[in-house]
Scaffold this motif. Structure first.
Motif, PDB file in Angstrom:
ATOM      1  N   THR A 176       4.646  -1.946   9.155  1.00 43.24           N
ATOM      2  CA  THR A 176       3.260  -2.246   8.793  1.00 43.24           C
ATOM      3  C   THR A 176       2.784  -1.331   7.676  1.00 43.24           C
ATOM      4  OG1 THR A 176       2.811  -2.900  11.071  1.00 43.24           O
ATOM      5  CG2 THR A 176       0.909  -2.439   9.676  1.00 43.24           C
ATOM      6  N   ALA A 177       2.156  -1.915   6.678  1.00 43.64           N
ATOM      7  CA  ALA A 177       1.638  -1.109   5.566  1.00 43.64           C
ATOM      8  C   ALA A 177       0.484  -0.238   6.049  1.00 43.64           C
ATOM      9  CB  ALA A 177       1.167  -2.018   4.442  1.00 43.64           C
ATOM     10  N   PRO A 178       0.342   0.974   5.514  1.00 47.53           N
ATOM     11  CA  PRO A 178      -0.791   1.824   5.888  1.00 47.53           C
ATOM     12  C   PRO A 178      -2.118   1.139   5.585  1.00 47.53           C
ATOM     13  CG  PRO A 178       0.863   3.094   4.691  1.00 47.53           C
ATOM     14  CD  PRO A 178       1.262   1.649   4.583  1.00 47.53           C
ATOM     15  N   SER A 179      -3.087   1.355   6.447  1.00 49.20           N
ATOM     16  CA  SER A 179      -4.440   0.840   6.246  1.00 49.20           C
ATOM     17  C   SER A 179      -5.256   1.885   5.495  1.00 49.20           C
ATOM     18  CB  SER A 179      -5.081   0.539   7.600  1.00 49.20           C
ATOM     19  OG  SER A 179      -6.449   0.240   7.457  1.00 49.20           O
ATOM     20  N   VAL A 180      -5.966   1.449   4.447  1.00 50.12           N
ATOM     21  CA  VAL A 180      -6.755   2.364   3.621  1.00 50.12           C
ATOM     22  C   VAL A 180      -8.152   1.794   3.449  1.00 50.12           C
ATOM     23  CG1 VAL A 180      -6.974   3.498   1.381  1.00 50.12           C
ATOM     24  CG2 VAL A 180      -4.707   3.154   2.378  1.00 50.12           C
ATOM     25  N   MET A 181      -9.154   2.642   3.575  1.00 49.95           N
ATOM     26  CA  MET A 181     -10.537   2.247   3.306  1.00 49.95           C
ATOM     27  C   MET A 181     -11.193   3.349   2.476  1.00 49.95           C
ATOM     28  SD  MET A 181     -13.662   1.271   5.912  1.00 49.95           S
ATOM     29  CE  MET A 181     -12.780  -0.186   6.476  1.00 49.95           C
ATOM     30  N   ILE A 182     -11.656   2.988   1.288  1.00 51.04           N
ATOM     31  CA  ILE A 182     -12.315   3.974   0.450  1.00 51.04           C
ATOM     32  C   ILE A 182     -13.809   3.945   0.719  1.00 51.04           C
ATOM     33  CG2 ILE A 182     -10.537   3.955  -1.326  1.00 51.04           C
ATOM     34  CD1 ILE A 182     -12.239   2.150  -3.008  1.00 51.04           C
ATOM     35  N   GLY A 183     -14.456   5.116   0.635  1.00 54.76           N
ATOM     36  CA  GLY A 183     -15.862   5.218   0.973  1.00 54.76           C
ATOM     37  C   GLY A 183     -16.774   5.036  -0.222  1.00 54.76           C
ATOM     38  N   GLY A 184     -18.065   4.926   0.048  1.00 55.38           N
ATOM     39  CA  GLY A 184     -19.064   4.827  -1.019  1.00 55.38           C
ATOM     40  C   GLY A 184     -19.298   3.416  -1.494  1.00 55.38           C
ATOM     41  N   GLY A 185     -20.445   3.231  -2.165  1.00 55.74           N
ATOM     42  CA  GLY A 185     -20.790   1.939  -2.752  1.00 55.74           C
ATOM     43  C   GLY A 185     -20.287   1.838  -4.174  1.00 55.74           C
ATOM     44  N   PRO A 186     -20.688   0.788  -4.877  1.00 56.08           N
ATOM     45  CA  PRO A 186     -20.199   0.544  -6.243  1.00 56.08           C
ATOM     46  C   PRO A 186     -20.395   1.709  -7.201  1.00 56.08           C
ATOM     47  CG  PRO A 186     -21.377  -1.372  -5.405  1.00 56.08           C
ATOM     48  CD  PRO A 186     -21.579  -0.281  -4.399  1.00 56.08           C
ATOM     49  N   THR A 187     -21.466   2.475  -7.028  1.00 57.37           N
ATOM     50  CA  THR A 187     -21.730   3.572  -7.958  1.00 57.37           C
ATOM     51  C   THR A 187     -21.358   4.926  -7.387  1.00 57.37           C
ATOM     52  OG1 THR A 187     -24.016   3.807  -7.148  1.00 57.37           O
ATOM     53  CG2 THR A 187     -23.637   2.284  -8.989  1.00 57.37           C
ATOM     54  N   ALA A 188     -20.795   4.940  -6.168  1.00 55.40           N
ATOM     55  CA  ALA A 188     -20.512   6.232  -5.533  1.00 55.40           C
ATOM     56  C   ALA A 188     -19.074   6.379  -5.061  1.00 55.40           C
ATOM     57  CB  ALA A 188     -21.460   6.436  -4.353  1.00 55.40           C
ATOM     58  N   ARG A 189     -18.211   5.435  -5.424  1.00 51.46           N
ATOM     59  CA  ARG A 189     -16.825   5.518  -4.968  1.00 51.46           C
ATOM     60  C   ARG A 189     -16.075   6.651  -5.665  1.00 51.46           C
ATOM     61  NH1 ARG A 189     -16.270   1.159  -1.815  1.00 51.46           N
ATOM     62  NH2 ARG A 189     -17.090  -0.877  -2.476  1.00 51.46           N
ATOM     63  N   TRP A 190     -16.402   6.873  -6.918  1.00 51.85           N
ATOM     64  CA  TRP A 190     -15.665   7.850  -7.719  1.00 51.85           C
ATOM     65  C   TRP A 190     -16.547   9.075  -7.955  1.00 51.85           C
ATOM     66  CZ3 TRP A 190     -10.630   6.636  -8.541  1.00 51.85           C
ATOM     67  CH2 TRP A 190     -10.278   5.292  -8.367  1.00 51.85           C
ATOM     68  N   SER A 191     -16.021  10.254  -7.592  1.00 53.73           N
ATOM     69  CA  SER A 191     -16.783  11.491  -7.773  1.00 53.73           C
ATOM     70  C   SER A 191     -16.430  12.191  -9.076  1.00 53.73           C
ATOM     71  CB  SER A 191     -16.515  12.447  -6.600  1.00 53.73           C
ATOM     72  OG  SER A 191     -15.133  12.764  -6.505  1.00 53.73           O
ATOM     73  N   GLY A 192     -15.426  11.678  -9.784  1.00 54.83           N
ATOM     74  CA  GLY A 192     -15.004  12.248 -11.053  1.00 54.83           C
ATOM     75  C   GLY A 192     -13.885  11.414 -11.634  1.00 54.83           C
ATOM     76  N   PRO A 193     -13.357  11.806 -12.804  1.00 53.75           N
ATOM     77  CA  PRO A 193     -12.263  11.051 -13.412  1.00 53.75           C
ATOM     78  C   PRO A 193     -11.056  10.954 -12.464  1.00 53.75           C
ATOM     79  CG  PRO A 193     -13.174  12.629 -14.961  1.00 53.75           C
ATOM     80  CD  PRO A 193     -13.787  12.941 -13.635  1.00 53.75           C
ATOM     81  N   GLU A 194     -10.635   9.733 -12.171  1.00 52.78           N
ATOM     82  CA  GLU A 194      -9.489   9.471 -11.310  1.00 52.78           C
ATOM     83  C   GLU A 194      -9.629  10.140  -9.939  1.00 52.78           C
ATOM     84  OE1 GLU A 194      -6.066  10.726 -13.583  1.00 52.78           O
ATOM     85  OE2 GLU A 194      -5.936   8.796 -14.614  1.00 52.78           O
ATOM     86  N   THR A 195     -10.869  10.329  -9.470  1.00 49.96           N
ATOM     87  CA  THR A 195     -11.099  11.028  -8.209  1.00 49.96           C
ATOM     88  C   THR A 195     -12.031  10.220  -7.315  1.00 49.96           C
ATOM     89  OG1 THR A 195     -10.836  13.177  -9.297  1.00 49.96           O
ATOM     90  CG2 THR A 195     -11.887  13.166  -7.131  1.00 49.96           C
ATOM     91  N   LEU A 196     -11.517   9.781  -6.163  1.00 49.96           N
ATOM     92  CA  LEU A 196     -12.313   9.051  -5.184  1.00 49.96           C
ATOM     93  C   LEU A 196     -13.120  10.031  -4.352  1.00 49.96           C
ATOM     94  CD1 LEU A 196      -9.668   6.471  -3.946  1.00 49.96           C
ATOM     95  CD2 LEU A 196     -11.842   5.886  -5.035  1.00 49.96           C
ATOM     96  N   ALA A 197     -14.362   9.661  -4.054  1.00 46.75           N
ATOM     97  CA  ALA A 197     -15.208  10.533  -3.238  1.00 46.75           C
ATOM     98  C   ALA A 197     -14.604  10.730  -1.852  1.00 46.75           C
ATOM     99  CB  ALA A 197     -16.611   9.951  -3.133  1.00 46.75           C
ATOM    100  N   SER A 198     -14.080   9.657  -1.240  1.00 42.81           N
ATOM    101  CA  SER A 198     -13.463   9.773   0.081  1.00 42.81           C
ATOM    102  C   SER A 198     -12.574   8.573   0.351  1.00 42.81           C
ATOM    103  CB  SER A 198     -14.535   9.889   1.180  1.00 42.81           C
ATOM    104  OG  SER A 198     -15.288   8.685   1.264  1.00 42.81           O
ATOM    105  N   ALA A 199     -11.649   8.760   1.268  1.00 39.33           N
ATOM    106  CA  ALA A 199     -10.773   7.673   1.690  1.00 39.33           C
ATOM    107  C   ALA A 199     -10.278   7.954   3.100  1.00 39.33           C
ATOM    108  CB  ALA A 199      -9.586   7.523   0.742  1.00 39.33           C
ATOM    109  N   SER A 200     -10.198   6.883   3.903  1.00 39.35           N
ATOM    110  CA  SER A 200      -9.655   6.979   5.258  1.00 39.35           C
ATOM    111  C   SER A 200      -8.343   6.203   5.291  1.00 39.35           C
ATOM    112  CB  SER A 200     -10.640   6.394   6.282  1.00 39.35           C
ATOM    113  OG  SER A 200     -11.865   7.091   6.254  1.00 39.35           O
ATOM    114  N   ILE A 201      -7.329   6.823   5.871  1.00 37.69           N
ATOM    115  CA  ILE A 201      -5.977   6.258   5.852  1.00 37.69           C
ATOM    116  C   ILE A 201      -5.398   6.279   7.253  1.00 37.69           C
ATOM    117  CG2 ILE A 201      -3.663   6.482   4.851  1.00 37.69           C
ATOM    118  CD1 ILE A 201      -5.177   8.349   2.710  1.00 37.69           C
ATOM    119  N   ARG A 202      -4.688   5.224   7.628  1.00 37.00           N
ATOM    120  CA  ARG A 202      -3.972   5.193   8.911  1.00 37.00           C
ATOM    121  C   ARG A 202      -2.602   4.583   8.687  1.00 37.00           C
ATOM    122  NH1 ARG A 202      -5.168   4.849  14.730  1.00 37.00           N
ATOM    123  NH2 ARG A 202      -3.443   3.771  15.764  1.00 37.00           N
TER     124      ARG A 202
END
Length: 246
Positions: A48-74
């Motif tokens: 089974t492929a890992p499950s990933v969910m990134i946090g934040g809305g359209p304007t808050a997903r990225w906290s910097g260049p190539e940097t996601l604010a948060s992500a949950s992985i299982r």
């Protein structure tokens, strides 16, 4: 009348634009999540492929260049030292996702959890058909506990034992510390109590959590033990989360 019609048209237009923007954002988010999943564990037949969910809305997903604010992985079916297959979860903040897929993904901080079922615990205890449960504290009503009941059949025999164990974390690591044989309705009434205590003692591997993160808490809920710890910055790359040697 014409003014009302113009307002209605404008409102409808804005609604269409909003729906379109939401759809585009959802598609983009799904693509990012799929990319992260394959970076963590490449697509493998029967796994089974890992499950990933990134946090934040359209304007808050990225906290910097190539940097996601948060992500949950299982990731399920991960092998950790001394255990059978377990489920691994990670919640990462400030997750750097390089455009170069060969480069490492790193996080500002990451909380890692390993969920250990009875089947996964069996090899470490030298038991088969292992059942894990809470210590039946009625005041907790099925909540998180720090004392568990472990029941299993000693490998290569038909001898079944059951014990209550404290879930302890100290400067030497995470341990199952037997406190009493479980002889009640949920345990084994007629058993060798000394044998049950000896065979239920266990120290988990110092590397039970991936990414070099140390265990900070060890708990039980339902039929699962959970070892959890937080690390970073400076933990191993997130791409190693599901690898058995990391």
């Amino acid at each position: 009348m014409r003014a009302r019609r113009s307002v209605a048209v404008a409102t409808a237009f804005l609604a269409v634009v909003a729906v379109g923007a939401f759809t585009v954002d959802s598609v983009n988010a799904s693509r990012v999540e799929a990319d992260l999943s394959t970076r963590i564990r490449p697509a493998t037949s029967g796994v089974t492929a890992p499950s990933v969910m990134i946090g934040g809305g359209p304007t808050a997903r990225w906290s910097g260049p190539e940097t996601l604010a948060s992500a949950s992985i299982r990731a399920d079916g991960v092998t950790r030292p001394g255990l059978g297959p377990v489920s691994v979860e990670a919640v990462a903040t400030d997750l750097h996702v390089p455009g170069d897929r060969s480069a490492d993904m790193t996080a500002g901080s990451v909380t890692v959890s390993v969920h250990i079922s009875g089947d996964a615990l069996g090899p470490a205890l030298g038991m088969e058909d292992v059942l894990v449960g809470g210590a039946d504290d009625p005041s907790l009503a099925g909540g998180v506990e720090h004392r568990a009941r472990v029941t299993g059949t000693l490998a290569g025999s038909d001898t079944r034992v059951s014990a209550l164990v404290d879930l302890v974390v100290d400067d030497r690591g995470a341990h199952l510390v037997p406190v009493a044989a479980a002889t009640g309705p949920s345990g084994v009434p007629d058993q060798d109590t000394d044998l049950a205590l000896r065979r239920s003692a266990l120290s988990l591997s110092p590397d039970v959590l991936p990414l070099g993160v140390a265990v900070e808490t060890l708990t039980v809920r339902g039929g699962t033990l959970t070892a959890r710890g937080t690390g970073g910055p400076g933990t191993a790359p997130l791409g190693e989360l599901a690898r058995p040697d990391h």
